[in-house]
Design a protein around this motif. Structure first.
Motif, PDB file in Angstrom:
ATOM      1  N   ARG A 232      16.832   1.297  29.498  1.00 55.48           N
ATOM      2  CA  ARG A 232      17.851   2.294  29.840  1.00 55.48           C
ATOM      3  C   ARG A 232      18.785   1.825  30.952  1.00 55.48           C
ATOM      4  O   ARG A 232      18.396   1.050  31.816  1.00 55.48           O
ATOM      5  CB  ARG A 232      17.170   3.590  30.293  1.00 55.48           C
ATOM      6  CG  ARG A 232      16.569   4.425  29.172  1.00 55.48           C
ATOM      7  CD  ARG A 232      15.819   5.577  29.792  1.00 55.48           C
ATOM      8  NE  ARG A 232      16.694   6.317  30.709  1.00 55.48           N
ATOM      9  CZ  ARG A 232      17.331   7.446  30.392  1.00 55.48           C
ATOM     10  NH1 ARG A 232      17.164   7.969  29.201  1.00 55.48           N
ATOM     11  NH2 ARG A 232      18.093   8.059  31.275  1.00 55.48           N
ATOM     12  N   SER A 395      23.333   0.072  23.076  1.00 53.16           N
ATOM     13  CA  SER A 395      24.423   1.049  22.961  1.00 53.16           C
ATOM     14  C   SER A 395      25.647   0.521  22.219  1.00 53.16           C
ATOM     15  O   SER A 395      26.354   1.279  21.573  1.00 53.16           O
ATOM     16  CB  SER A 395      24.884   1.508  24.348  1.00 53.16           C
ATOM     17  OG  SER A 395      23.974   2.423  24.882  1.00 53.16           O
ATOM     18  N   ASP A 403      20.939   7.484  19.078  1.00 59.01           N
ATOM     19  CA  ASP A 403      20.390   8.112  20.289  1.00 59.01           C
ATOM     20  C   ASP A 403      21.518   8.509  21.242  1.00 59.01           C
ATOM     21  O   ASP A 403      21.505   9.593  21.829  1.00 59.01           O
ATOM     22  CB  ASP A 403      19.453   7.151  21.026  1.00 59.01           C
ATOM     23  CG  ASP A 403      18.161   6.942  20.263  1.00 59.01           C
ATOM     24  OD1 ASP A 403      17.894   7.747  19.345  1.00 59.01           O
ATOM     25  OD2 ASP A 403      17.435   5.980  20.567  1.00 59.01           O
ATOM     26  N   ASP A 404      22.488   7.627  21.401  1.00 60.48           N
ATOM     27  CA  ASP A 404      23.581   7.901  22.340  1.00 60.48           C
ATOM     28  C   ASP A 404      24.404   9.099  21.877  1.00 60.48           C
ATOM     29  O   ASP A 404      24.759   9.981  22.668  1.00 60.48           O
ATOM     30  CB  ASP A 404      24.517   6.681  22.463  1.00 60.48           C
ATOM     31  CG  ASP A 404      23.871   5.538  23.229  1.00 60.48           C
ATOM     32  OD1 ASP A 404      22.677   5.635  23.534  1.00 60.48           O
ATOM     33  OD2 ASP A 404      24.568   4.557  23.518  1.00 60.48           O
ATOM     34  N   ARG A 406      23.483  11.502  19.969  1.00 61.71           N
ATOM     35  CA  ARG A 406      22.687  12.736  20.104  1.00 61.71           C
ATOM     36  C   ARG A 406      22.744  13.242  21.543  1.00 61.71           C
ATOM     37  O   ARG A 406      22.958  14.428  21.786  1.00 61.71           O
ATOM     38  CB  ARG A 406      21.227  12.469  19.704  1.00 61.71           C
ATOM     39  CG  ARG A 406      20.924  13.013  18.357  1.00 61.71           C
ATOM     40  CD  ARG A 406      19.541  12.658  17.854  1.00 61.71           C
ATOM     41  NE  ARG A 406      19.689  12.141  16.509  1.00 61.71           N
ATOM     42  CZ  ARG A 406      19.526  10.873  16.148  1.00 61.71           C
ATOM     43  NH1 ARG A 406      19.147   9.979  17.020  1.00 61.71           N
ATOM     44  NH2 ARG A 406      19.724  10.500  14.904  1.00 61.71           N
ATOM     45  N   HIS A 407      22.582  12.339  22.485  1.00 63.96           N
ATOM     46  CA  HIS A 407      22.621  12.735  23.892  1.00 63.96           C
ATOM     47  C   HIS A 407      23.988  13.349  24.228  1.00 63.96           C
ATOM     48  O   HIS A 407      24.071  14.416  24.830  1.00 63.96           O
ATOM     49  CB  HIS A 407      22.347  11.534  24.796  1.00 63.96           C
ATOM     50  CG  HIS A 407      22.551  11.839  26.241  1.00 63.96           C
ATOM     51  ND1 HIS A 407      21.574  12.430  27.015  1.00 63.96           N
ATOM     52  CD2 HIS A 407      23.638  11.692  27.031  1.00 63.96           C
ATOM     53  CE1 HIS A 407      22.057  12.623  28.232  1.00 63.96           C
ATOM     54  NE2 HIS A 407      23.306  12.179  28.274  1.00 63.96           N
TER      55      HIS A 407
END
Ligand SMILES: Cc1cc2nc3c(=O)[nH]c(=O)nc-3n(C[C@H](O)[C@H](O)[C@H](O)COP(=O)(O)OP(=O)(O)OC[C@H]3O[C@@H](n4cnc5c(N)ncnc54)[C@H](O)[C@@H]3O)c2cc1C
Length: 441
Positions: A232, A395, A403-404, A406-407
């Motif tokens: 991360r 990313s 994932d990005d 969704r966040h």
């Protein structure tokens, strides 16, 4: 006509969210917004997957294996998960994804300005002005090739190209080629040009060396298994350096176990240090080549050691291969004449940068980078997707967008809900209620 009516009459439209760009990042964001019933429009200056249509050289293939071509609601299900997709297949895939997800895309629509208007954003395009509560910038991190200032010192008889001009060896002027930059793009060009019988010199600065395959698997598979790609942004020691790291020396092909400076040397490519300057018709290279290569060798060793550690004593996995240290001439040439024969063309494979010339919200730092925290930009209601190490090391890959996105969409939906609660007299009010937004699981 009331206030809202007067304003709306002058507008091409209003919507809760405007997404800028229909590359994989914009398409993924649109998919999730649709899933959550958030009204939105995607503006794309060209066609879906425009960047891949415009910038691709003939032989370009993804350097990520097919199984890593994943988007929200899409998994690769073909019969070649470890192969590498060519551009025609990739563009068809994105077109199909956009169609299946009914993405509300307006193509041939260029965003020329985004500016704040009260709590909202005013988005100007070549086809009219829109008012929106929130904007997702998915316009890409690689809009423009970065060319160093010394390019302007190159004499006129030398042809100069960026990666976005390059198509194939056959399209270049006859003669030798200087490729500046030894990351994925420069290495692929040098390899291809040497294979086509050209005399090639490559100028090498900081680079990331790694084999395509290691211990029976693709290196990117291992990096995912070991948690390296998932690291991360808030765990990385030096984030701004992490975000500037050059791309890895990889090519989308299983034909060679490794594309590195040794394999280029074997093909007769001349390895030089970083290009430091052009003086008349003389190119000057740095003397730090040996150090730069030792560092890349050391970092590759560390990466492979991390993989070995993860594998432990699993006897089902093939034994570790070893890779020779990068071979460097005892005294590499520090100057070369731009004679128009052994060097007739220079290709600047020196990286890419985003273009935010249309962004009229003060969110850029002094180097022109968008200031954000994991995709949430410093101006409320403004979001970004698709930047290197935006939330994780993957990313900037297609693989990392799920994932990005969704966040970012979760944060955005919360933002819209808060804005609705606090804004009863706004210029333009979104129709945003708790009932309206279904959160996807
Ligand atoms: C040469 C190269 C090879 C790569 N290879 C891989 C790989 O193998 N695997 C991988 O996972 N990643 C790869 N990447 C990284 C990354 O996946 C791509 O850069 C990808 O295209 C980024 O997707 P995106 O949706 O963020 O941006 P883009 O694909 O660049 O999409 C942005 C879109 O926004 C549009 N746009 C821009 N400005 C405006 C505006 N003002 N108004 C309207 N529309 C606008 C553009 O036309 C474009 O369609 C590669 C990158 C490069 C440069």
């Amino acid at each position: 006509m009331n206030n809202i009516g007067q304003i709306s009459a002058r507008l091409a439209g209003t919507t809760d969210v405007i997404v800028i760009g229909a590359g994989h990042a914009g398409l993924a964001a649109s998919f999730l917004l649709t899933q959550n019933s958030v009204s939105h429009v995607v503006f794309e200056r060209g066609e879906v997957a425009n960047a891949w249509r415009e910038r691709s050289w003939d032989s370009l293939k993804l350097l990520t294996p097919n199984w890593q071509t994943q988007l929200p609601g899409y998994r690769y299900a073909g019969d070649d998960p470890n192969g590498f997709m060519g551009m025609a297949e990739l563009i068809a895939l994105f077109e199909n994804y956009a169609e299946q997800s009914n993405a509300p895309i307006q193509t041939q629509t260029t965003v020329t300005s985004v500016r704040k208007d009260g709590d909202n954003y005013r988005v100007t395009t070549n086809r009219g002005e829109w008012l929106t509560n929130a904007v997702i910038i998915a316009s890409g991190a690689c809009n423009t090739p970065t060319v160093p200032a010394i390019a302007s010192d190159v004499p006129d008889h030398i042809e100069q190209l960026t990666p976005y001009d390059y198509r194939s060896a056959a399209h270049l002027q006859p003669g030798g080629v200087l490729v500046v930059g030894a990351s994925a793009t420069g290495m692929q060009f040098a390899d291809e040009l040497a294979g086509a019988g050209r005399e090639v010199t490559i100028a090498v600065g900081e680079h990331v060396r790694m084999p395509r395959r290691y211990r029976g698997k693709d290196i990117l598979d291992w990096m995912e298994c070991c948690g390296i790609l998932g690291e991360r942004y808030d765990e990385v020691e030096d984030l701004s350096r992490g975000r500037r790291l050059p791309s890895s020396q990889l090519v989308g092909s299983n034909d060679k176990p490794i594309l590195d400076l040794n394999s280029l040397s074997d093909q007769g490519v001349r390895i030089s240090g970083r290009l430091m300057g052009i003086n008349g018709d003389v190119a000057q290279f740095s003397g730090s080549l040996r150090n730069v290569c030792s560092l890349a060798d050391l970092k590759m060793k560390r990466l492979l050691a991390t993989i070995d550690e993860t594998i432990g004593d699993d006897t089902d996995v093939p034994a570790a291969e070893t890779f020779a240290a990068t071979r460097i001439d005892e005294s590499p040439q520090l100057v070369r004449k731009l004679d128009g024969k052994s060097i007739r063309t220079i290709i600047w494979a020196t990286g890419f940068r985003p273009d935010y010339s249309w962004l009229d919200v003060p969110v850029l730092d002094r180097k022109g980078h968008i200031q954000h925290d994991g995709g949430v930009v410093t101006s409320p209601g403004l979001y970004v997707l698709g930047l290197p190490l935006m939330r994780t090391r993957k990313s900037s890959f297609i693989f990392g967008i799920g994932d990005d996105a969704r966040h970012v969409s979760d944060h955005l939906i919360n933002y819209l809900q808060t804005q609705t609660r606090s804004n009863s007299h706004g210029v333009y009010q979104n129709d945003c209620s708790q009932q309206r937004y279904r959160r996807s699981a």
